[in-house]
Scaffold this active site. Structure first.
Site, PDB file in Angstrom:
ATOM      1  N   HIS A 183       0.828  -1.208   0.000  1.00  0.00           N
ATOM      2  CA  HIS A 183       0.000   0.000   0.000  1.00  0.00           C
ATOM      3  C   HIS A 183       0.855   1.248   0.000  1.00  0.00           C
ATOM      4  O   HIS A 183       0.485   2.274  -0.564  1.00  0.00           O
ATOM      5  CB  HIS A 183      -0.935  -0.017   1.220  1.00  0.00           C
ATOM      6  CG  HIS A 183      -2.175  -0.806   0.952  1.00  0.00           C
ATOM      7  ND1 HIS A 183      -2.788  -1.581   1.901  1.00  0.00           N
ATOM      8  CD2 HIS A 183      -2.898  -0.947  -0.181  1.00  0.00           C
ATOM      9  CE1 HIS A 183      -3.852  -2.165   1.352  1.00  0.00           C
ATOM     10  NE2 HIS A 183      -3.933  -1.794   0.105  1.00  0.00           N
ATOM     11  N   ARG A 283      17.824   8.970  27.603  1.00  0.00           N
ATOM     12  CA  ARG A 283      16.757   8.349  28.411  1.00  0.00           C
ATOM     13  C   ARG A 283      17.148   6.891  28.602  1.00  0.00           C
ATOM     14  O   ARG A 283      17.298   6.158  27.621  1.00  0.00           O
ATOM     15  CB  ARG A 283      15.422   8.439  27.686  1.00  0.00           C
ATOM     16  CG  ARG A 283      14.884   9.855  27.513  1.00  0.00           C
ATOM     17  CD  ARG A 283      13.546   9.818  26.791  1.00  0.00           C
ATOM     18  NE  ARG A 283      12.821  11.082  26.849  1.00  0.00           N
ATOM     19  CZ  ARG A 283      12.803  11.990  25.871  1.00  0.00           C
ATOM     20  NH1 ARG A 283      13.463  11.774  24.754  1.00  0.00           N
ATOM     21  NH2 ARG A 283      12.113  13.106  26.003  1.00  0.00           N
ATOM     22  N   ARG A 319      20.179  10.620  32.034  1.00  0.00           N
ATOM     23  CA  ARG A 319      19.153  10.736  33.073  1.00  0.00           C
ATOM     24  C   ARG A 319      18.912   9.362  33.657  1.00  0.00           C
ATOM     25  O   ARG A 319      18.724   8.391  32.909  1.00  0.00           O
ATOM     26  CB  ARG A 319      17.861  11.278  32.461  1.00  0.00           C
ATOM     27  CG  ARG A 319      16.763  11.480  33.489  1.00  0.00           C
ATOM     28  CD  ARG A 319      15.488  11.941  32.845  1.00  0.00           C
ATOM     29  NE  ARG A 319      14.882  10.879  32.060  1.00  0.00           N
ATOM     30  CZ  ARG A 319      13.890  11.075  31.202  1.00  0.00           C
ATOM     31  NH1 ARG A 319      13.415  12.274  30.987  1.00  0.00           N
ATOM     32  NH2 ARG A 319      13.370  10.050  30.541  1.00  0.00           N
ATOM     33  N   GLU A 408      11.430  19.831  35.937  1.00  0.00           N
ATOM     34  CA  GLU A 408      10.226  19.548  35.152  1.00  0.00           C
ATOM     35  C   GLU A 408       8.971  19.538  36.020  1.00  0.00           C
ATOM     36  O   GLU A 408       7.864  19.399  35.522  1.00  0.00           O
ATOM     37  CB  GLU A 408      10.376  18.226  34.387  1.00  0.00           C
ATOM     38  CG  GLU A 408      10.778  17.050  35.248  1.00  0.00           C
ATOM     39  CD  GLU A 408      11.134  15.802  34.448  1.00  0.00           C
ATOM     40  OE1 GLU A 408      10.874  15.759  33.240  1.00  0.00           O
ATOM     41  OE2 GLU A 408      11.680  14.860  35.054  1.00  0.00           O
ATOM     42  N   ASN A 431       8.680  19.176  28.463  1.00  0.00           N
ATOM     43  CA  ASN A 431       7.481  18.346  28.216  1.00  0.00           C
ATOM     44  C   ASN A 431       6.672  18.214  29.506  1.00  0.00           C
ATOM     45  O   ASN A 431       5.469  18.471  29.542  1.00  0.00           O
ATOM     46  CB  ASN A 431       7.863  16.937  27.739  1.00  0.00           C
ATOM     47  CG  ASN A 431       8.786  16.970  26.542  1.00  0.00           C
ATOM     48  OD1 ASN A 431       8.789  17.936  25.806  1.00  0.00           O
ATOM     49  ND2 ASN A 431       9.566  15.925  26.363  1.00  0.00           N
ATOM     50  N   ASP A 432       7.361  17.795  30.557  1.00  0.00           N
ATOM     51  CA  ASP A 432       6.646  17.625  31.819  1.00  0.00           C
ATOM     52  C   ASP A 432       6.358  18.959  32.488  1.00  0.00           C
ATOM     53  O   ASP A 432       5.301  19.135  33.100  1.00  0.00           O
ATOM     54  CB  ASP A 432       7.439  16.706  32.756  1.00  0.00           C
ATOM     55  CG  ASP A 432       7.225  15.253  32.387  1.00  0.00           C
ATOM     56  OD1 ASP A 432       6.051  14.876  32.195  1.00  0.00           O
ATOM     57  OD2 ASP A 432       8.207  14.506  32.267  1.00  0.00           O
ATOM     58  N   ARG A 442       0.008  14.930  29.132  1.00  0.00           N
ATOM     59  CA  ARG A 442       0.662  14.916  27.814  1.00  0.00           C
ATOM     60  C   ARG A 442       0.305  13.696  26.977  1.00  0.00           C
ATOM     61  O   ARG A 442       0.590  13.651  25.789  1.00  0.00           O
ATOM     62  CB  ARG A 442       2.185  15.032  27.970  1.00  0.00           C
ATOM     63  CG  ARG A 442       2.806  13.930  28.781  1.00  0.00           C
ATOM     64  CD  ARG A 442       4.237  14.265  29.176  1.00  0.00           C
ATOM     65  NE  ARG A 442       5.206  13.802  28.201  1.00  0.00           N
ATOM     66  CZ  ARG A 442       6.496  13.648  28.470  1.00  0.00           C
ATOM     67  NH1 ARG A 442       6.976  13.960  29.658  1.00  0.00           N
ATOM     68  NH2 ARG A 442       7.313  13.214  27.561  1.00  0.00           N
ATOM     69  N   CYS A 479      16.131  20.179  27.676  1.00  0.00           N
ATOM     70  CA  CYS A 479      16.119  18.894  26.979  1.00  0.00           C
ATOM     71  C   CYS A 479      14.716  18.474  26.562  1.00  0.00           C
ATOM     72  O   CYS A 479      14.520  17.397  26.031  1.00  0.00           O
ATOM     73  CB  CYS A 479      16.749  17.803  27.842  1.00  0.00           C
ATOM     74  SG  CYS A 479      15.849  17.484  29.353  1.00  0.00           S
TER      75      CYS A 479
HETATM   76  C1  PEP Z   1      10.687  16.376  29.596  1.00  0.00           C
HETATM   77  O1  PEP Z   1       9.849  16.094  30.445  1.00  0.00           O
HETATM   78  O2  PEP Z   1      10.718  17.462  28.988  1.00  0.00           O
HETATM   79  C2  PEP Z   1      11.728  15.396  29.251  1.00  0.00           C
HETATM   80  C3  PEP Z   1      12.723  15.729  28.462  1.00  0.00           C
HETATM   81  O3  PEP Z   1      11.600  14.128  29.715  1.00  0.00           O
HETATM   82  P1  PEP Z   1      10.573  13.030  29.163  1.00  0.00           P
HETATM   83  O4  PEP Z   1       9.994  13.560  27.877  1.00  0.00           O
HETATM   84  O5  PEP Z   1      11.378  11.799  28.976  1.00  0.00           O
HETATM   85  O6  PEP Z   1       9.601  12.949  30.268  1.00  0.00           O
HETATM   86 MG    MG Z   2      10.171  14.432  31.746  1.00  0.00          MG
END
Ligand code: PEP
Ligand code: MG
Length: 547
Positions: A183, A283, A319, A408, A431-432, A442, A479
Site C-alpha cells: 500500500h 533516556r 538521566r 520539570e 514536556n513535563d 501529555r 532537553c
Molecule cells: C521532559 O519532560 O521534557 C523530558 C525531556 O523528559 P521526558 O519527555 O522523557 O519525560
Molecule cells: Mg520528563
C-alpha cells in the site's frame, strides 16, 4: 556506494537522508503478572482507539488513502483476531505479547496467500504496533520533522505514514522492506513521490548523508560524487544540498551547543552525523522496559559504554531511570494509580528502591571510567531541596563528578533559587514542566491544545530557572521537545538556556535560526513573550520578528 531496490515510478531525487526512528520492538514473551480480564480490557480499549485513529487519518488524507486506512481499521476489529488475543491472554501472555502474536499469525496467513495479500501483511503488523504502543503508553515513531527538504529512510512505512507525508519536505523515500504492490508503494505512486522500496542495504544509510534516489533504475546511491549529482539534476531530479554541520552559535558568536536526545546507544552515531555536539538527554528507560528485574550492573555498564564511546571527549548527559507514569515497572512496586503522571514517578520511585538507583549510578561511573567520557548525570521529577540534596549527595558519593537534576516539576522551578545552587547543572524538561504547569496530561489527545510550552506561565517558570542558573553560575540547558522548535529555541536562550538538546532531526533548523539573532535580541524577544497573555500571542511576537 550503491544499493538496489524496487523503484516506484521513474523519478529521481537527491538530498540529505533523515531516518525514521526504528519501529516499536517485539514485546518479550514473559509471564503476565496482571489479571487476564484487566489485560483484555486494556486491549479492547486500545483496539478501539486505534480503529478511530486510522479512520480519522483516512478522512484527513482522502482519496485512495481513505479506503486503505479504513480497510486497515477493520483489521483492528477483526473478531477472529480479537478472540485469538483473548485466548492468548487467558493462557498467561501479557496484553502486548498476545496482540503481537495474534497479528503476527494473521500476517503470516496473508503472506502465504500470494503477492497481493502478502503486501497486506505489512498493514496488519502496523495495526499491531499501533495497539502495542497504546498499551505501553508510548508514542509511535513518526516521520521526522525538518524545515529543509530531505529523503526519508525507513525500515518500512505504514500506509498512514505515507498518506500523511509533507510533500513540501519529503523529496523521496527509501524503505528496506516493502514491495511494489504494498500500500505504501501504491500511495507513493498516487502522490507522484520518488521512492525505492525493498532496498535491503538501506540500513547502512545514516542521517545527514547525501543520497540519490533513482526510482527508474531501482537504486540508491549513498554519498554520490559531484558528477552523479549533476547527472541526476540533468535528468530533472530535485536536488537539495545538505546544510553545513557547524557548532550551534548566535549571530554575535555566543556558542549555544546543540545536543541530541537519544533513547538507545544505537541512536548515537546517526545523531553525530546530523551534527550533534554531544548528548543532552539519554533516556535510560529502554534498559528496563521489558525487564522483570533491574538489569545487572555489568550489562548496564557495557550499554552506557557503547553510547559514551560514540561521543568521546564530548558532553553526555544521562538521566537515571524515569519509571512511573506511562512506564510502570513491577520491580519498583508500581501498582495501579488513578493518575500515574502524578504518582510514584522518577526520583520518588527510585528513592524507595535505592538499590536500583545505586546500581545504575555505579554502572554509569564504571562506563565513565572505561571511556573517559565527559559524563553528566541527572535525576528526573525532582520537586524540592530534599530530593535534590539526596540525589546529588548519593551520586557524588559514588564517584560521579557532574551531578544535576531535570527541572520539570513546577515546584522545582518556583524554588529554583534554592535548588539550582546545589547542583553542578540543571536541565529543563519542558514536556513535563508544561504538562504539570498547565494541568494537561501529555498522553491525552483531548487536552493537547493546553500542552503548549509557549504559554507565558511556562515561559515565566523557565525564566526563574535561567535566572537562578545565572545567579549561581550553574549551567542551565533544555532537553524537552520545546528546544526542537527553532523560534522557541531563540526564546529559551533569551531566558537563560546555555545549551539545547533535541531530536537529532531538528538540529539543522534550530542551528540555522539561532545564527540569525544576537544574545541581546534573544533576550529582548524573550522578555516580550513573558508579558503576553496567551501561548499564541507569545509565539506571534517571535514569529513576526523573525519572519
Ligand atoms: C521532559 O519532560 O521534557 C523530558 C525531556 O523528559 P521526558 O519527555 O522523557 O519525560
Ligand atoms: Mg520528563
Amino acid at each position: 556506494m550503491q544499493i538496489a531496490g524496487i523503484g516506484v515510478g521513474n523519478g529521481i531525487a537527491v538530498g540529505p537522508a533523515l531516518r525514521m526512528p526504528d519501529p516499536i520492538g517485539e514485546p518479550d514473551d514473559v509471564e503476565s503478572l496482571a489479571e487476564a480480564p484487566d489485560e483484555y480490557r486494556r486491549v479492547v480499549s486500545s483496539l478501539e482507539a486505534v480503529t478511530g485513529e486510522l479512520v480519522e487519518l483516512g478522512h484527513q488524507a482522502g482519496g485512495d488513502a481513505e479506503e486503505i486506512l479504513e480497510a486497515q481499521s477493520l483489521m483492528a476489529q477483526d473478531p477472529a483476531v480479537v478472540d485469538d488475543i483473548r485466548l492468548r491472554i487467558g493462557d498467561g501472555k501479557t496484553a502486548e505479547r498476545a496482540v503481537f502474536e495474534a497479528y503476527e499469525e494473521y500476517a503470516k496467513v496473508l503472506e502465504g496467500l500470494g503477492e497481493n495479500p502478502a503486501a497486506r501483511g505489512a498493514d496488519v503488523r502496523d495495526v499491531a504496533r499501533r495497539v502495542i504502543a497504546r498499551l505501553r503508553g508510548v508514542a509511535l515513531p513518526t516521520v521526522p520533522q525538518s524545515d529543509a527538504p530531505f529523503v526519508l529512510v525507513a525500515h518500512d512505512l505504514a500506509p498512514a505514514d505515507t498518506a500523511t507525508l509533507d510533500l513540501s519536505k519529503v523529496l523521496a523515500f527509501v524503505t528496506r522492506d516493502g514491495s511494489n504492490s504494498s500500500h505504501t508503494a501504491i500511495l507513493a505512486r498516487n502522490k507522484n513521490l520518488v521512492a525505492v522500496v525493498g532496498a535491503a542495504g538501506s540500513d547502512a544509510i545514516v542521517n545527514g548523508q547525501t543520497v540519490i534516489v533513482d526510482a527508474e533504475h531501482g537504486r540508491v546511491v549513498i554519498d554520490p560524487d559531484e558528477s552523479s549529482v549533476a547527472a541526476a539534476a540533468e535528468r530533472g531530479g530535485t536536488v537539495a544540498a545538505p546544510r553545513p554541520l557547524t557548532p550551534g552559535a548566535l549571530a554575535d558568536g555566543t556558542p549555544v551547543p546543540l545536543l541530541a536526545n537519544v533513547g538507545a546507544p544505537e541512536e548515537a552515531a546517526p545523531a553525530v552525523a546530523l551534527g550533534a555536539e554531544g548528548i543532552g538527554l539519554f533516556r535510560t528507560e529502554f534498559l528496563y522496559l521489558d525487564a522483570r528485574k533491574a538489569p545487572p550492573v555489568d550489562l548496564q555498564r557495557s550499554r552506557y559504554r557503547d553510547l559514551m564511546a560514540a561521543f568521546s571527549g564530548r558532553k553526555v548527559v544521562v538521566r537515571v531511570l524515569d519509571a512511573g507514569a506511562d512506564k510502570q515497572l513491577a520491580f519498583l512496586g508500581h501498582t495501579h494509580e488513578e493518575n500515574p503522571a502524578l504518582g510514584r514517578r522518577g526520583i520518588r520511585a527510585l528513592r524507595e528502591h535505592e538499590d536500583v538507583l545505586r546500581d545504575q549510578l555505579a554502572a554509569l561511573a564504571g562506563a565513565q571510567e572505561d571511556t573517559g567520557a565527559d559524563l553528566w548525570v541527572m535525576a528526573p521529577m525532582v520537586a524540592d531541596v530534599a530530593e535534590t540534596a539526596y540525589f546529588v549527595e548519593l551520586a557524588r558519593s559514588l564517584e560521579l563528578s557532574t551531578v544535576g537534576i531535570t527541572v520539570e516539576v513546577p515546584s522545582a522551578a518556583v524554588l529554583a533559587d534554592q535548588l539550582v545552587p546545589l547542583c553542578d547543572f540543571v536541565s529543563i524538561g519542558t514536556n513535563d514542566l508544561t504538562q504539570y504547569a498547565l494541568a494537561a496530561d501529555r498522553m491525552l489527545g483531548s487536552v493537547a491544545q493546553y500542552q503548549d510550552p509557549w504559554h507565558p506561565a511556562v515561559l515565566r517558570l523557565i525564566k526563574l530557572i535561567g535566572d537562578a542558573g545565572h545567579a549561581s553560575a550553574t549551567p542551565v540547558g533544555v532537553c524537552g521537545e520545546a528546544a526542537s522548535d527553532p523560534l522557541m529555541a531563540v526564546v529559551l536562550v533569551g531566558l537563560g538556556a546555555e545549551d539545547l538538546s533535541m531530536s537529532p532531526g531538528a538540529l539543522a533548523d534550530v542551528r540555522a535560526t539561532l545564527a540569525r539573532v544576537t544574545l541581546e535580541q534573544a533576550r529582548e524577544l524573550a522578555a516580550r513573550t513573558l508579558v503576553q497573555t496567551s501561548a499564541a500571542d507569545a509565539r506571534a511576537v517571535v514569529a513576526e520578528a523573525l519572519g
